[in-house]
Design a protein around this motif. Sequence first.
Motif, PDB file in Angstrom:
ATOM      1  N   CYS A 159     -15.365 -44.131  34.829  1.00  0.00           N
ATOM      2  CA  CYS A 159     -14.571 -43.984  33.602  1.00  0.00           C
ATOM      3  C   CYS A 159     -15.249 -44.667  32.420  1.00  0.00           C
ATOM      4  O   CYS A 159     -16.024 -45.599  32.578  1.00  0.00           O
ATOM      5  CB  CYS A 159     -13.190 -44.590  33.802  1.00  0.00           C
ATOM      6  N   GLU A 201     -19.033 -49.911  35.074  1.00  0.00           N
ATOM      7  CA  GLU A 201     -18.154 -49.779  33.901  1.00  0.00           C
ATOM      8  C   GLU A 201     -18.291 -51.016  33.013  1.00  0.00           C
ATOM      9  O   GLU A 201     -18.798 -52.054  33.449  1.00  0.00           O
ATOM     10  CB  GLU A 201     -16.696 -49.548  34.338  1.00  0.00           C
ATOM     11  N   GLY A 255     -12.140 -40.388  32.760  1.00  0.00           N
ATOM     12  CA  GLY A 255     -13.177 -40.414  33.784  1.00  0.00           C
ATOM     13  C   GLY A 255     -13.168 -39.144  34.597  1.00  0.00           C
ATOM     14  O   GLY A 255     -12.404 -38.222  34.326  1.00  0.00           O
ATOM     15  N   CYS A 312     -14.854 -35.304  30.329  1.00  0.00           N
ATOM     16  CA  CYS A 312     -14.228 -36.521  29.773  1.00  0.00           C
ATOM     17  C   CYS A 312     -13.651 -36.233  28.385  1.00  0.00           C
ATOM     18  O   CYS A 312     -12.525 -36.636  28.072  1.00  0.00           O
ATOM     19  CB  CYS A 312     -15.245 -37.656  29.670  1.00  0.00           C
TER      20      CYS A 312
END
Length: 417
Positions: free
Chosen positions: A177, A346, A389, A405
């Motif tokens: 994500c 991330e 994500g 996305c």
Amino acid sequence: MENQNNIPDFKQKALRWANQFEVCCLLYSNQYKDQYSSYDFLIAADVQEELACKSGTAFDQLKDFQKSHKTWLFGLFNYELKNEIEDLDSNHPDYLNFPELYFFVPKYLIGIKNGLIDVLIGNDSIINEINQFIVSNDQKQAALKIQKRLSKDQYLGKIEALKNHILRGDIYEINFCQEFFAENAIIDPVQTFEALNRLSPTPFAGYFKIKSQYILSATPERFLCKRNNKLISQPIKGTAKRSNVLQEDENIKNQLKNDLKEQSENVMIVDLVRHDLTKSAVKGSVKVDELFGVYTFPQVHQMISTISCELNPDVHFIDAIRNAFPMGSMTGAPKLKAMELIEAYEETKRGMYSGSFGCISPDGDFDFNVVIRSILYNSANKYLSFQVGGAITYQCNAEKEYDECLLKASAILKVLG
């Protein structure tokens, strides 16, 4: 039970009325037909009792809280509770600071089902109070400067690195994500939620306010629900954009239904959910009720599967939630290694994103969503955030994942102007 002539008007007033309290929670199915929902619309306001805690013993504290309050409870599970469930930690910055677990017993609770209003907690006089509530839409929102935490090139680079982990056999699939955010953001949370819900009405939508922290959610996904002794999970894996042309839209839907890549992503998560449910199930009772069901929402078609089991009477229902958390659709497989790599690649803490909120009924039934397609807002430090994500497999195309996305972010970007 009370009949109301103008239910949409009542619902709008009910949220505005609830929002005047420091804590409130709305769960709204947007008229989607769902065999497991007991109400189309539930709004809980103000606090009789509350529990806020950090990971460590959060699930045990919730068990004690529920044991001493056998009534309606509304609350949330933060993604960072993973650190209590597994030997994990999180060192990324968190600008929203939601509690890791928060539940409250409301002073007022109203449910609506089939056009009938039911005051579940509180006095029937609150129906009149809500009907007389003055709704004003006078706050103009200042333009927000939405920034991306990752550039496109950084995103593509991380996807290639994750594909190398898959090639090495570390994982089969990971949900990766990225964050979009705005600083110095001033919004009217209720108006923003209403705009999001108009543009993207979904079956597990909701609004959660805890003092200066807000979740404005247009999520289409159910994490887990319990009805009597049955547990049901409905993970989403597989997304396709809508078309305004009817025949083309139907073709896109059929392509999604028969897309081998999307099916393989979906089936990996179905296997993971089956594994998670097995920990709480009567032996041999885990089954896949629907595989690769394709459902249509305003912005996207989604592939949704349904997995259920019979809850083992020796397993506390809160342990059943713990056993399945965080949801496999937002982590990957194997789950533990996927969560380690999420932390490594991330850039910010997920916090409430890919957590869950919902309610527990007095008889121990519950229903919890997956916090995706949601705006998270802290009005104290004026920080606004949303994340999007997708499932990364070895076959995936990084450019296409990036476009997906943006598709998932489109409704929120439109609402925030």
